[in-house]
Scaffold this motif. Structure first.
Motif, PDB file in Angstrom:
ATOM      1  N   VAL A  86       0.835  -1.204   0.000  1.00  0.00           N
ATOM      2  CA  VAL A  86       0.000   0.000   0.000  1.00  0.00           C
ATOM      3  C   VAL A  86       0.875   1.262   0.000  1.00  0.00           C
ATOM      4  O   VAL A  86       0.520   2.281  -0.589  1.00  0.00           O
ATOM      5  CB  VAL A  86      -1.036  -0.043   1.150  1.00  0.00           C
ATOM      6  N   SER A 258     -12.527  10.517  13.140  1.00  0.00           N
ATOM      7  CA  SER A 258     -11.224  10.129  12.581  1.00  0.00           C
ATOM      8  C   SER A 258     -10.142  11.144  12.983  1.00  0.00           C
ATOM      9  O   SER A 258      -8.975  10.783  13.104  1.00  0.00           O
ATOM     10  CB  SER A 258     -11.299   9.988  11.060  1.00  0.00           C
ATOM     11  N   GLU A 261      -9.492  10.914  17.114  1.00  0.00           N
ATOM     12  CA  GLU A 261      -8.711   9.791  17.648  1.00  0.00           C
ATOM     13  C   GLU A 261      -7.208  10.093  17.710  1.00  0.00           C
ATOM     14  O   GLU A 261      -6.454   9.361  18.341  1.00  0.00           O
ATOM     15  CB  GLU A 261      -8.958   8.510  16.836  1.00  0.00           C
ATOM     16  N   LEU A 292     -15.415   1.770  18.591  1.00  0.00           N
ATOM     17  CA  LEU A 292     -14.074   2.195  18.137  1.00  0.00           C
ATOM     18  C   LEU A 292     -13.010   1.918  19.191  1.00  0.00           C
ATOM     19  O   LEU A 292     -13.228   2.132  20.390  1.00  0.00           O
ATOM     20  CB  LEU A 292     -14.083   3.679  17.764  1.00  0.00           C
ATOM     21  N   ARG A 294     -10.079   3.372  19.861  1.00  0.00           N
ATOM     22  CA  ARG A 294      -9.418   4.482  20.551  1.00  0.00           C
ATOM     23  C   ARG A 294     -10.440   5.388  21.239  1.00  0.00           C
ATOM     24  O   ARG A 294     -10.262   6.613  21.302  1.00  0.00           O
ATOM     25  CB  ARG A 294      -8.551   5.259  19.554  1.00  0.00           C
ATOM     26  N   PRO A 358      -9.406  10.824   5.646  1.00  0.00           N
ATOM     27  CA  PRO A 358      -8.378   9.767   5.565  1.00  0.00           C
ATOM     28  C   PRO A 358      -7.921   9.471   4.131  1.00  0.00           C
ATOM     29  O   PRO A 358      -6.788   9.039   3.917  1.00  0.00           O
ATOM     30  CB  PRO A 358      -9.080   8.557   6.191  1.00  0.00           C
ATOM     31  N   TYR A 362      -3.713   9.401   3.393  1.00  0.00           N
ATOM     32  CA  TYR A 362      -2.958   8.239   2.952  1.00  0.00           C
ATOM     33  C   TYR A 362      -2.738   8.126   1.464  1.00  0.00           C
ATOM     34  O   TYR A 362      -1.780   7.516   1.027  1.00  0.00           O
ATOM     35  CB  TYR A 362      -3.681   6.959   3.402  1.00  0.00           C
TER      36      TYR A 362
ATOM     37  N   ARG B 410      -6.489  -0.442   4.858  1.00  0.00           N
ATOM     38  CA  ARG B 410      -5.330  -1.209   5.309  1.00  0.00           C
ATOM     39  C   ARG B 410      -4.234  -0.313   5.874  1.00  0.00           C
ATOM     40  O   ARG B 410      -3.633  -0.590   6.905  1.00  0.00           O
ATOM     41  CB  ARG B 410      -4.739  -1.975   4.122  1.00  0.00           C
ATOM     42  N   PHE B 411      -3.967   0.788   5.160  1.00  0.00           N
ATOM     43  CA  PHE B 411      -2.903   1.713   5.598  1.00  0.00           C
ATOM     44  C   PHE B 411      -3.263   2.274   6.975  1.00  0.00           C
ATOM     45  O   PHE B 411      -2.448   2.295   7.907  1.00  0.00           O
ATOM     46  CB  PHE B 411      -2.739   2.833   4.566  1.00  0.00           C
ATOM     47  N   ALA B 412      -4.516   2.695   7.124  1.00  0.00           N
ATOM     48  CA  ALA B 412      -4.950   3.258   8.406  1.00  0.00           C
ATOM     49  C   ALA B 412      -4.833   2.221   9.519  1.00  0.00           C
ATOM     50  O   ALA B 412      -4.353   2.522  10.618  1.00  0.00           O
ATOM     51  CB  ALA B 412      -6.381   3.765   8.279  1.00  0.00           C
ATOM     52  N   GLN B 414      -2.838  -0.309   9.658  1.00  0.00           N
ATOM     53  CA  GLN B 414      -1.415  -0.529   9.935  1.00  0.00           C
ATOM     54  C   GLN B 414      -0.861   0.524  10.883  1.00  0.00           C
ATOM     55  O   GLN B 414       0.058   0.259  11.648  1.00  0.00           O
ATOM     56  CB  GLN B 414      -0.621  -0.505   8.625  1.00  0.00           C
ATOM     57  N   GLU B 415      -1.394   1.731  10.777  1.00  0.00           N
ATOM     58  CA  GLU B 415      -0.927   2.793  11.681  1.00  0.00           C
ATOM     59  C   GLU B 415      -1.715   2.806  12.988  1.00  0.00           C
ATOM     60  O   GLU B 415      -1.520   3.692  13.817  1.00  0.00           O
ATOM     61  CB  GLU B 415      -1.004   4.160  10.978  1.00  0.00           C
ATOM     62  N   LEU B 417      -4.793   3.503  13.364  1.00  0.00           N
ATOM     63  CA  LEU B 417      -5.804   4.567  13.411  1.00  0.00           C
ATOM     64  C   LEU B 417      -7.134   4.019  12.900  1.00  0.00           C
ATOM     65  O   LEU B 417      -7.530   4.192  11.750  1.00  0.00           O
ATOM     66  CB  LEU B 417      -5.325   5.778  12.602  1.00  0.00           C
ATOM     67  N   THR B 418      -7.817   3.375  13.812  1.00  0.00           N
ATOM     68  CA  THR B 418      -9.010   2.626  13.405  1.00  0.00           C
ATOM     69  C   THR B 418     -10.221   3.516  13.150  1.00  0.00           C
ATOM     70  O   THR B 418     -11.137   3.114  12.431  1.00  0.00           O
ATOM     71  CB  THR B 418      -9.335   1.561  14.476  1.00  0.00           C
ATOM     72  N   ALA B 419     -10.240   4.713  13.695  1.00  0.00           N
ATOM     73  CA  ALA B 419     -11.339   5.622  13.357  1.00  0.00           C
ATOM     74  C   ALA B 419     -11.131   6.196  11.942  1.00  0.00           C
ATOM     75  O   ALA B 419     -12.089   6.524  11.245  1.00  0.00           O
ATOM     76  CB  ALA B 419     -11.452   6.752  14.387  1.00  0.00           C
ATOM     77  N   HIS B 420      -9.866   6.326  11.539  1.00  0.00           N
ATOM     78  CA  HIS B 420      -9.600   6.680  10.136  1.00  0.00           C
ATOM     79  C   HIS B 420     -10.142   5.581   9.225  1.00  0.00           C
ATOM     80  O   HIS B 420     -10.804   5.847   8.216  1.00  0.00           O
ATOM     81  CB  HIS B 420      -8.082   6.842   9.896  1.00  0.00           C
ATOM     82  N   ASN B 422     -12.464   3.516   9.864  1.00  0.00           N
ATOM     83  CA  ASN B 422     -13.921   3.531   9.936  1.00  0.00           C
ATOM     84  C   ASN B 422     -14.538   4.572   9.003  1.00  0.00           C
ATOM     85  O   ASN B 422     -15.599   4.361   8.425  1.00  0.00           O
ATOM     86  CB  ASN B 422     -14.340   3.803  11.392  1.00  0.00           C
TER      87      ASN B 422
END
Lengths: 429, 429
Positions: A86, A258, A261, A292, A294, A358, A362, B410-412, B414-415, B417-420, B422
């Motif tokens: 990615v 987003s 967090e 979520l 975080r 986001p 990214y 996937r990128f989010a 990996q970092e 940042l799960t709200a990203h 989402n």
């Protein structure tokens, strides 16, 4: 999130609250940071290594301060395949967008022999700071290195604090290599900034330092400004969503969260003309908060700096957005492109309901290093412009200078600068 | 002037000597300046007026702190007709050159519904600082105001210290009006910078502060950086002449002296491949010193910072010029344009024997506010770019987001940042 009517007073209070987060306010560490900077400037490697041991708990020396090819190869083995894939896809877009920002030298001339212009030259060497600790973002590594590479910077060196065991974060090393870094050093904090600004036996002096960091890094960057150039000093992240009754509350809520967090200082603001939307967004937020990961950070961020402002008209809402000058601005309204034409201050503007923040962080290509904390009123996203500089070009023939030379002599004489006058005069004696 | 052979050691010594002049070095006044800045920030007009009385010996108040139309009319009566006429001629050229620097918003799009771009917006309000005292330069007023006006800045306010009698320099007022200033205030020093940065009851808060000043002004600008934007901090003036045996020694000498007359900290350097030229230039300087008015300043400046460096080859000479990164660089050699292609670092490059530096100071059009003290390695001349800012534009259709949405998630993830993650996910549930 609290819902407040948008009025002159609520807007002003919110602005004051947000500005309190400014890193420019944290004066208390200034003396400490200045001491670190001066010590590294004077004692170079010796001081740098001593601070690295003290602050990072890691012994480094001349031989191992630079990351080796072996260490990078090891990082490639450790890093997730999916992440590498990615990163490579994102790099295509980030490079393409920054290529479009390239500047070219130009000149204009006239037949009397006047040639005027601007010569564009890339900076020679740039330092990219990458923070360590819990918030390690390979995407930031890409965003800081790519514009320098596209601008034509000769050498890009990166510094990032080592772990106690001397190991570096593999995702950071891989991202840096993929983006095209030249050398990587194990150094962090104010001591790394000082090393980049003044040079040590191991770390070369650079022309400009970019990249985010904690308060020590921010203050050190401010201290060395003038000896080198720096990027703008990053504050906590922000989003402002400008929405009307046509917006999807679920999307709005997800996007606010987003940003929330990121950390407890982050700010998420919705400005809307629709009370119904405000209520619906709040409901969606409650639902998301249950699932979520975080949520503890998000809750604190929303408690501290989360706001929903209800505006009477879209014009009022736009004015508030311009006043707040958010890092990220999403527009989810009817005629979103028309609303965009009225936006004066924002780091990045996301238009329409599928352009969520986001995507910009990214993937889309524009830089995610953006002005925060109201500084979008005068600062810009990181870009190729940050890694080039201009020299004016002036060439006049005798034929061109002759008819104006007396005017120039007069102007110089009026300012009392008679040697300036003389410099013109000798050409016509 | 001393004649030295250009070698690694002489070059390094010269560089160190020159950098000692850096305004970034004067740490001793920092506390004093910070106190002034904080006091004005807190007590606003009250503090501003008190400092103006203390430092400028002039009582100002809410009613007379802003220069009136009557005062400007009076200035027009006092000012020399000849000066007004040459100001107007110079303005035509300065405006024309800066018009060519204008930036335009741009976007690129593809048929899947992706639109990416950059929106250019002028800064809303800018403050121009104009120093008082003996060195009053109407030309600097033009050079600071015109690029802001061309960029489209809404309001340009100027501050300059009043005389003890409350009067302002008429040439400065007239130059400001001709260049298009909106409002002028009687305030100087660190207190004026603080007033512009934070606003007072009388002086409006600005987004950026530009203009030269003494060490108090320079330190105050550094202190408020981040709350507002600032231009680069100006150091003493410099010229470097790159010449071979084809150069006219009389022209070279006159041009070196034109910078040396600025002040005792100014630096004039000749780098040449011709010893014969070096000797001839020195002889011409002696002759000029007998007749030039400001010879006392010139002598001290040459004693302190004047150097003639003899280089073995033009390549060596060019390398030294790039190392020194002079504010002004004159090229008087064979194939001067070819030499120019090899110049990486200079504020302004003057090509050919009729392109003397005072032509650029007053008349040709390029800005005379240039990076000093080696900062041409990373800073640029003042220009339209200093008065605009950029916002990124991101717009993706659903059709464009769909094929990449899993990569972004996937990128989010990996970092962490799960709200990203989402925020992307909710669009495809």
């Amino acid at each position: 999130m609290r819902i407040v009517k948008l009025e002159e007073s609520s807007r002003r209070n919110l602005l004051e609250l947000l500005l309190k987060r400014s890193p420019s306010q944290y004066g208390t560490f200034t003396d400490k940071v200045n001491e670190i900077v001066e010590t590294v400037r004077e004692k170079r490697d010796e001081a740098l290594f001593a601070y690295t041991e003290k602050f990072d708990g890691c012994k480094v020396n001349k031989k191992n301060v630079q990351v080796t090819e072996e260490e990078i190869a090891e990082a490639y083995e450790k890093v997730d395949e999916e992440l590498l894939s990615v990163i490579r896809k994102a790099l295509v877009n980030i490079r393409a967008f920054h290529e479009k920002q390239r500047r070219y030298s130009w000149f204009d001339s006239d037949e009397s022999g006047i040639l005027l212009g601007q010569k564009i030259t890339p900076l020679n060497r740039v330092g990219v700071y990458v923070p360590g600790g819990k918030a390690v973002y390979p995407s930031s590594v890409l965003m800081n290195i790519v514009p320098a590479r596209v601008a034509g910077v000769k050498e890009i060196v990166m510094t990032t604090p080592p772990g106690k065991d001397g190991k570096m974060n593999p995702a950071v090393l891989v991202a840096a290599r993929e983006a095209g870094v030249d050398r990587i050093f194990k150094a962090g904090g104010a001591q790394a900034i000082a090393a980049l600004a003044f040079g040590t036996e191991s770390i070369p002096k650079v022309d400009k330092i970019v990249g985010p960091g904690n308060i020590f890094v921010a203050l050190a960057k401010k201290a060395v400004f003038g000896f080198v150039s720096i990027d703008s000093i990053a504050g906590p992240s922000e989003i402002l969503v400008l929405a009307d009754e046509t917006a999807n509350p679920r999307y709005v809520a997800a996007d606010l969260l987003s940003q929330a967090e990121h950390d407890e200082m982050a700010s998420a603001i919705l400005v809307t003309t629709s009370e119904a939307l405000a209520e619906a967004v709040n409901k969606e937020i409650e639902g998301f908060l249950e699932v979520l990961e975080r949520r503890e950070i998000i809750k604190k961020s929303l408690d501290n700096y989360g706001h929903i402002l209800i505006a009477d008209t879209m014009e009022d809402a736009i004015e508030a957005a311009n006043d707040i000058a958010s890092e990220h601005l999403e527009i989810m309204t009817k005629d979103a492109f028309t609303v965009m034409t009225k936006i004066k201050n924002a780091g990045a503007i996301f238009i329409g309901e599928h352009s969520c923040e986001p995507l910009g962080d990214y993937f889309a290509g524009p830089n995610h290093v953006l002005p925060t904390n109201g500084t979008a009123k005068f600062f810009s996203p990181l870009g190729v412009d940050d890694f080039i500089k201009k020299s004016s070009i002036v060439s006049y023939s005798r034929e061109a200078l002759e008819p104006v030379h007396e005017d120039i002599m007069r102007f110089a004489a009026q300012e009392g600068l008679t040697a300036h006058r003389n410099s013109i005069k000798v050409r016509f004696e």
